[in-house]
Design an enzyme around this catalytic site. Structure first.
Site, PDB file in Angstrom:
ATOM      1  N   GLY A  53       0.767  -1.243   0.000  1.00 36.10           N
ATOM      2  CA  GLY A  53       0.000   0.000   0.000  1.00 36.10           C
ATOM      3  C   GLY A  53       0.795   1.287   0.000  1.00 36.10           C
ATOM      4  O   GLY A  53       0.234   2.360   0.184  1.00 36.10           O
ATOM      5  N   TRP A  55       2.282   2.813  -2.507  1.00 34.04           N
ATOM      6  CA  TRP A  55       1.943   3.692  -3.628  1.00 34.04           C
ATOM      7  C   TRP A  55       0.581   4.344  -3.395  1.00 34.04           C
ATOM      8  O   TRP A  55       0.366   5.487  -3.748  1.00 34.04           O
ATOM      9  CB  TRP A  55       1.978   2.915  -4.964  1.00 34.04           C
ATOM     10  N   ASP A  85      -5.961  -5.345  -5.121  1.00 31.82           N
ATOM     11  CA  ASP A  85      -4.958  -6.407  -4.941  1.00 31.82           C
ATOM     12  C   ASP A  85      -5.667  -7.712  -4.663  1.00 31.82           C
ATOM     13  O   ASP A  85      -6.789  -7.733  -4.169  1.00 31.82           O
ATOM     14  CB  ASP A  85      -3.993  -6.088  -3.804  1.00 31.82           C
ATOM     15  N   ASP A 101      -9.023  -9.689  -8.828  1.00 27.28           N
ATOM     16  CA  ASP A 101      -8.045 -10.149  -9.799  1.00 27.28           C
ATOM     17  C   ASP A 101      -8.050  -9.175 -10.973  1.00 27.28           C
ATOM     18  O   ASP A 101      -9.114  -8.909 -11.547  1.00 27.28           O
ATOM     19  CB  ASP A 101      -8.481 -11.558 -10.229  1.00 27.28           C
ATOM     20  N   ASP A 126       2.647  -1.402  -9.344  1.00 31.94           N
ATOM     21  CA  ASP A 126       3.989  -1.733  -8.843  1.00 31.94           C
ATOM     22  C   ASP A 126       4.083  -3.238  -8.581  1.00 31.94           C
ATOM     23  O   ASP A 126       4.883  -3.688  -7.783  1.00 31.94           O
ATOM     24  CB  ASP A 126       4.258  -0.930  -7.558  1.00 31.94           C
ATOM     25  N   LYS A 166       5.682  -1.105 -13.282  1.00 34.42           N
ATOM     26  CA  LYS A 166       7.014  -1.694 -13.125  1.00 34.42           C
ATOM     27  C   LYS A 166       7.325  -2.583 -14.321  1.00 34.42           C
ATOM     28  O   LYS A 166       6.459  -3.293 -14.833  1.00 34.42           O
ATOM     29  CB  LYS A 166       7.044  -2.528 -11.848  1.00 34.42           C
TER      30      LYS A 166
END
Lengths: 381, 1039
Positions: A53, A55, A85, A101, A126, A166
């Site tokens: 958490g 970000w 998440d 999901d 991320d 990322k």
């Protein structure tokens, strides 16, 4: 390893704890922003793969700053942040949490519903896979995660919006750049200075979302995998090169450098981690190991099979209960038959004596406990 | 450019009759058992999947193989002719998704492939016409592992291990259209982490799964009794979790079910053998994380492939119950004291009351008598000779009596016959040991006041005689008797109970003088006596109770004939001794105890072969490895436990030896030796904290393979080795070359090693350099903030006391060594805390001293170089801010040398600004190379974290007032050559430069310098299978 050793090795880890971030990765997003201005005018943002958490924390802070600034000049709507998440995440103020999901259309619909059926200004991701140690597999899984994030982004991002994710800079990275360029005219590969020099991790900043004409986002068609891949094409002249930008100026600390604990004249104070990880996969294995350590010593009795005594911790599913099992593991006994070393004659006056050598099984179990426990790099333990 | 040799993760391994197929990187290696060499030998190799690594090998009918990895598959034929193994590649195909598993199946009489992909769909692939049919599962998710079971489309069952911790079982259901999504038949839930493997064994109807949660789970497939049928119906079958095992300490990668055992492997380097009911049968240690496993068809051999590139063979183990021997209980004095085997499997038990019991092979008592039957003979020590032919007893009155294996009938075990009895010592005999030398049977007895007597047993026809050969004296000590002894190259070496080692001159001539030691080594294994002396690869080895092996060799120095070399940490605390296998390979096995276990460790593979939970170190035990059996006996609770393992020492376990277990950070070529200079010696260091010396032998025939040998690996670093630097010492002796190696890394540790390599230039080409030609002295270890044991003081443990200094890493080491100061070495170290540190090392006194510690900017220094320009010493530093800085160290170096000569150890202040700064990269400079062009011009290449490759031509100027300056003359750069960090750069002859990066590309550029402008273009490029390249070195080939 003392508890300060990680503080010495990693300045960002220490700073994250001091400033109340859940993970050092918060600095990465902040540094990307200083270079690429990703938060400009953003009031609706989505954080994909948000746990633990950090970000979302950055989004909450930055979007609130935007809101306050906007209020000074006129009307503004309060910011909205949705964090998605698979795993549960400790609650955060001002962040709507969604456990779901990202490869599922329902998740996209839920996110849009939270924005009152409008789309987001910014999507960040991320997410990183459970690293297997097989580089090629890790890189593949990371690329799939990025593409899944891109796929859901095409559902939820407004045209002109920004996507930050990322990426692993490795063998097939140009291929991913090519995919991103289909949707974004501006794609940069950035590396915040809080990301280590040796790390293959980098971040793509994609601006001005402009899907190809007639593109209809749908989940059934993940982009990458079902398209034939011609590698030669990607290595030749057609290879897509995206600009590489380092974020974070020289005033920022160096993530590769070791800093003394007393920094800038301030006396060091140890800080506990902000958020401990929630249920890592090996939690059960670790707790079993600790139980075994708790049982101080063991007897070796050859009447029983050796695997039943210690070496093996097996759970008879359905047979014995966990409590029973733990009880067994704690049975202690002393052992008095191993003798002191050497078969050497001692003078008459000294009778041979059987020294009791207590053998603890715990140490045996510790034999191969390697640094796995420390593997969760980005999460503050 | 092609890859000549590689050592990387062995991700796939497959047994095929007498062949073992190994997938390492993109290359398939074929090993075959050679009866002549008594080992597996590399016979052929084939690059199957250029650009991808091999993850699996599946054998099909008609000598067909399918090799797969990432998104590629390769079909090839393997033809096993008597004289050669031929590999013929049929095709290599690129598919669209990551391949999890492949199986050969027959569809309408034709062999096709069933391929399971990472997005949980199946592909029926025709390798001939490349047509394919995809079948999807209703569950859409990423798989980390999985398998396919079945031989045809109809009986095909898919086991998918998902990222969501579930195992899905599904199949192609004929009730559905092939384009529909197939339903999940079973969903096995229980794992707490990603599933890495799922395997189904149709014989035992067992499913075994392994996971990130460190557990191994067994699931039983139960047929639905109501629907009686020969074939298992997966729709109606029930699947129940039967057992969950937590033994692995890290991720469990794979499992294999074979007959009545399951073998699992994991990241923790363990290989566990389980019974089908989930009981642990054995747990052995490979030395490196294990990626791949297979079991031979006859179930007797297991093959594993490691992360270090090693491939080992193991013997399958099963549960062994010990045999227990109890001496007759009516005799209260019959506590067993010594036990030992003789060569014909006779087991001797000698009790505290002096009774000897002889048992035969079947452990039946055959004879029982007392060697002390006569008065005045109180025998209390038993020692069996190394040949296990003789047994000697020593008495408190100075008598020795010797028995031998009964020669009457070789087949009858359990008897001994008397040879001789004689009084050899005036006093009590404190210890008795056998000595092996020049075919004679000698013993050494230790009496009062440290008197040592060596005597030889001479048997002439039927008359036995004892001859006293020599006498020595042990210096006084707390416990003045022997624990071990050996004769090593004209030296008698003795260890006493107090931990000292004494060296005596030894010659064969009988001499009655009492000789004193010529060299004493104090407490080599701590204050407990040396446990054993052994000779291994021509070096002397001692073992002790400190968990260390120590090595020694002969020195030219007459007064100190024994030179202490390196030491080696063992995963055994109490190391008792060594045994060499009797086959041609002389495989060394180390015996010892660790906590409650007896351990047999294979020194050549660095792996634990067997563990026996015997309760700990025993006063008396014995272990023999004969034929196909390894026997271990020990005394516990006045009983004798006998374990017989079906473990042969003669099966040479190494198919291929490995390299560093974790990342290799640095590598340096130091020498080319051999008749044709074909042996390339290089030193490397890595994250596994070991320094390795290896040899790559170039092959001169087109078809043969370059060979890789491990010459030695040396531990002693507490953290990973990041950098090494070497200097060659001046030759004092033509037969050896000496190098000083400086290695640095984590925990701010610097180590200095002396490596000696025997000169082998004269030997024939057929002989290769071996580890016996190399010796390594661990001469110095330095930690910036002191050694660990001195750092933490009890009074510092008070509340909130932290060691404030950073634990810095040493990132790069460079040596300044000139013939003008042959005794002093200047060691420049680039540190992660931004400091440049300079040490001076005195070769003669072995002292190291910090002289300069200077920081210019708060950035980690990644690379450093010493540029000697004319009489100037210039230090180039490259940091994470992408800037190259030039520092003038000329005066400082002069001052340090002056200080050194007068013994001044004070710190020298250095705070000069750099005389030049080049901003070359946005972030860290990861690699560089420098080349002198002419007079004062240099060519520098740098590669960065920002994908940028720079070529800079610069000029150094010395002004009239002796000030230095550097000017860029021309610069060329490219950001498009590599798409990721550039981690290796080297100038090559012919105006070429090689670069390598994390994008796995090795590129050769050619550059030109004309009209003051430097430019370059790409000449050649190749992919490397090394995924995380850390650097590069070049050396010329002799071929």
């Amino acid at each position: 390893m003392g508890k300060t050793s990680k503080d010495k090795r990693d300045i960002y880890y220490r700073k994250a704890k001091e400033e109340g971030w859940r993970a050092r990765s918060a600095f990465k997003l902040l540094q990307i922003d200083t270079e690429c201005h990703i938060f400009d005018g953003v009031s609706k943002a989505v954080d994909l793969c948000a746990a633990p958490g950090s970000w979302s924390q950055v989004l909450a802070r930055k979007l609130n700053e935007n809101y306050k600034k906007a209020l000074e000049t006129g009307n503004a709507s309060p910011p909205k942040i949705v964090a998605v998440d698979l795993q549960a995440m400790a609650p955060l103020e001002g962040v709507i949490q969604l456990q779901g999901d990202i490869t599922n259309t329902n998740t996209a619909q839920q996110i849009i519903a939270h924005f009152d059926n409008t789309q987001a200004d910014l999507v960040v991701c991320d997410g990183a896979p459970d690293v297997t140690g097989l580089h090629d597999m890790d890189i593949f899984i990371q690329s799939q995660l990025l593409l899944a994030a891109l796929n859901i982004t095409t559902h939820i991002l407004r045209p002109g919006g920004t996507f930050v994710a990322k990426i692993f800079r490795a063998k097939d990275v140009s291929f991913l750049y090519a995919q991103l360029r289909i949707f974004f005219p501006y794609v940069y590969c950035t590396k915040p200075s809080s990301s280590r020099n040796s790390s293959i991790e980098a971040f793509v900043v994609c601006k001005d979302y402009s899907p190809p004409e007639g593109y209809k986002p749908h989940m059934l068609n993940p982009l990458l995998t079902h398209e034939p891949c011609n590698f030669e094409e990607l290595t030749g002249v057609n290879r897509i090169i995206v600009p590489f930008v380092v974020c974070g100026d020289l005033n920022q600390p160096d993530s590769d450098m070791c800093y003394p604990l007393n920094l800038d004249g301030k006396k060091y104070k140890y800080h506990e981690p902000v958020q401990t990880p929630i249920a890592p996969p090996y939690a059960e294995a670790l707790s079993l190991l600790e139980n075994r350590r708790a049982g101080s010593s063991f007897t070796f009795d050859h009447e029983t099979e050796f695997n039943e005594t210690d070496i093996n911790i097996a759970i008879e599913n359905g047979a014995s209960s966990m409590a029973e099992f733990k009880k067994n593991a704690l049975i202690t006994a002393t052992e008095n038959n191993s003798e002191d070393s050497d078969a050497i004659a001692k003078t008459e006056s000294i009778k041979d004596e059987n020294k009791e050598e207590e053998a603890t099984i715990a140490a045996l179990q510790n034999l191969y406990v390697s640094e796995e426990a420390g593997n969760i790099d980005n999460i503050l333990i | 450019m092609i890859s000549k040799l590689s050592r990387t993760n062995v991700l796939a391994i497959r047994c095929l009759d007498d062949l073992v197929l190994v997938g390492m990187g993109p290359t398939l290696h074929v090993f075959q058992w050679s009866n002549e060499c008594e080992r597996y030998e590399l016979r052929n190799k084939l690059n199957c999947l250029y650009l991808s690594n091999i993850h699996g090998i599946v054998a099909g009918p008609d000598n067909k193989l399918v090799v797969f990895g990432a998104k590629s598959i390769c079909v090839c034929d393997i033809i096993n002719l008597r004289e050669a193994i031929i590999l013929k590649k049929q095709c290599t195909d690129q598919l669209n998704d990551w391949i999890i598993a492949v199986e050969w199946i027959s569809i309408e009489g034709q062999m096709q492939l069933a391929i399971l992909f990472a997005h949980n769909y199946l592909c029926l692939y025709n390798t001939f016409d490349k047509t394919s049919q995809n079948v999807h599962c209703e569950e859409k998710c990423i798989l980390y592992g999985g398998s396919i079971s079945g031989t045809s489309q109809e009986n095909l069952v898919v086991f998918s291990g998902t990222v969501f911790k579930e195992i899905l079982i599904w199949k192609i259901d004929n009730n559905y259209d092939i384009n529909e999504r197939m339903p999940v038949l079973h969903r096995l839930i229980g794992h707490k982490g990603v599933i890495f493997s799922v395997n189904y064994d149709s014989c035992s109807q067992l499913i075994c799964s392994t996971s990130d949660d460190r557990s191994v789970r067994f699931w039983k497939v139960v047929k639905n009794e109501n629907l009686e049928s020969y074939h298992l119906n997966w729709q109606t079958a029930k699947i129940v979790l039967v057992k969950t095992m937590f033994v692995h300490a890290a991720r469990v990668w794979k499992a294999i079910i074979k007959d009545d055992i399951v073998v699992t492997i994991g990241e923790d380097s363990l290989m566990c053998t389980w019974s089908l009911s989930g009981n642990l049968l054995n747990k052995v240690h490979h030395g490196a994380p294990i990626w791949s496993i297979d079991i031979s068809k006859d179930s007797r051999r297991i093959f594993t492939g490691g992360a270090d590139g090693s491939v080992y063979m193991w013997q399958t183990t099963h549960h062994i119950n010990p045999k227990i021997i109890s001496l007759s209980s009516n005799d209260t004095h019959s506590n067993p004291k010594f036990i030992s085997y003789l060569r014909n499997d006779t087991l001797l038990i000698f009790t505290e009351s002096g009774m000897l019991f002889c048992y035969d092979k079947e452990k039946i008592l055959r004879r029982r008598f007392s060697p002390s039957s006569k008065t005045q003979r109180n025998y209390y020590i038993m020692q069996v000779s190394p040949s296990r032919f003789f047994v000697a007893f020593a008495s408190r009155e100075g008598y020795v009596t010797i028995y031998q294996v009964s020669q009457d009938d070789h087949f009858v075990t359990g008897f001994v016959s008397h040879v001789i009895e004689e009084r050899i010592m005036e006093s009590q005999i404190f210890s008795l040991h056998w000595l092996e030398h020049a075919n004679s049977t000698s013993l050494i007895a230790c009496g009062a006041n440290g008197l040592l007597k060596i005597f030889t047993l001479i048997i002439h026809v039927d008359i036995a005689k004892i001859r006293i050969d020599a006498q020595f004296v042990l210096p006084p000590s707390r416990e003045r008797w022997l624990t071990a002894t050996i004769i090593y190259k004209q030296l008698l070496i003795c260890g006493d109970r107090a931990g000292n080692v004494y060296v005596y001159k030894w010659n064969e001539q009988t001499n009655k003088d009492k000789k004193e030691p010529i060299q004493i080594l104090n407490k080599v294994h701590g204050k407990i006596g040396v446990q054993s002396f052994n000779i291994w690869e021509e070096k002397l080895m001692t073992t002790g109770r400190d968990g260390m092996l120590r090595f020694y060799e002969l020195n030219k120095d007459e007064t100190k004939p024994l030179l202490m070399l390196h030491r080696k940490k063992m995963p055994i605390d109490w190391i008792s001794g060594m045994l060499k296998s009797v086959d041609g390979h002389c495989t060394p096995f180390i015996f010892g105890f660790k906590e409650v276990e007896f351990i047999i460790y294979n020194l050549s593979t660095e792996s634990i072969v067997i563990r026996v939970p015997c309760g700990g170190g025993h006063r008396s035990w014995d272990c023999i490895m004969s034929g196909a059996t390894t026997s271990f006996i020990y005394i516990q609770n006045k009983q004798i436990y006998v374990f017989n393992y079906p473990l042969s020492s003669a099966l040479f376990p190494i198919l291929q030896n490995g390299f560093h277990i974790k990342e290799t950070y640095c590598l340096q070529h130091i020498s080319k030796i051999g008749f044709l200079k074909q042996d390339n010696i290089f030193i490397s260091g890595g994250e596994d904290c070991t320094l390795r010396v290896s040899c790559i032998r170039e092959s001169f025939e087109d078809d043969s393979h370059d060979a890789f040998h491990n010459l030695g690996n040396f531990d002693g670093h507490l953290s990973g080795i990041k950098c090494i630097s070497t200097i060659k010492l001046k030759k004092t002796d033509d037969s050896i070359s000496k190098y000083l190696v400086f290695s640095g890394g984590g925990r701010a540790q610097l180590k200095i090693w002396e490596i000696r390599i025997k000169n082998k230039d004269w030997i024939p080409i057929s002989h290769s350099i071996s580890s016996s030609d190399l010796s390594c002295l661990d001469i110095k270890s330095h930690m910036l903030y002191g050694q660990d044991q001195y750092r933490r003081k009890p009074w510092q443990e008070s509340e909130q006391s932290y060691i404030i200094e950073p634990e810095t890493r040493y990132m790069d080491i460079r040596i300044h060594y000139s013939s003008k100061n042959p005794n002093h070495v200047l060691v420049f170290i680039a540190c992660a805390d931004g400091y440049l540190r300079l040490f001076i090392y005195n070769i003669t006194t072995n002292d190291i001293c910090l002289k300069v510690s200077t920081k210019h900017v708060d950035r980690c220094i990644l690379k450093m170089y010493i540029l000697s320009h004319k009489s100037k010493v210039i230090i180039l530093t490259m940091t994470t801010d992408g800037i190259l800085r030039f520092f003038n160290f000329t005066k400082t170096v002069l001052k340090i040398h002056k200080d050194a000569n007068i013994g001044n150890q004070d710190i020298v202040d250095f705070s000069d600004e750099p005389f030049a700064e080049f901003r070359l990269h946005q972030s860290g400079i990861n690699s560089f190379d420098l080349k002198h062009m002419d007079e004062d011009r240099y060519l520098l290449a740098t590669g960065g974290d920002d994908n940028l490759l720079n070529l800079v031509c610069f000029q150094l100027c010395i002004s009239e007032n002796d000030a230095l300056s550097a000017v860029t003359l021309s610069k060329w750069s490219t950001a498009s050559a590599h798409s990721a960090q550039i981690t290796g750069l080297k100038f090559k002859d012919d105006d070429q430069i090689c670069s390598v990066g994390i994008d796995q590309e090795v590129i050769v550029h050619s550059y030109s310098w004309s009209h003051g402008v430097i430019s370059a273009n790409k000449l050649n490029q190749v992919f490397t299978s090394v995924t995380d390249v850390q650097g590069m070195d070049l050396w010329p080939s002799v071929v």
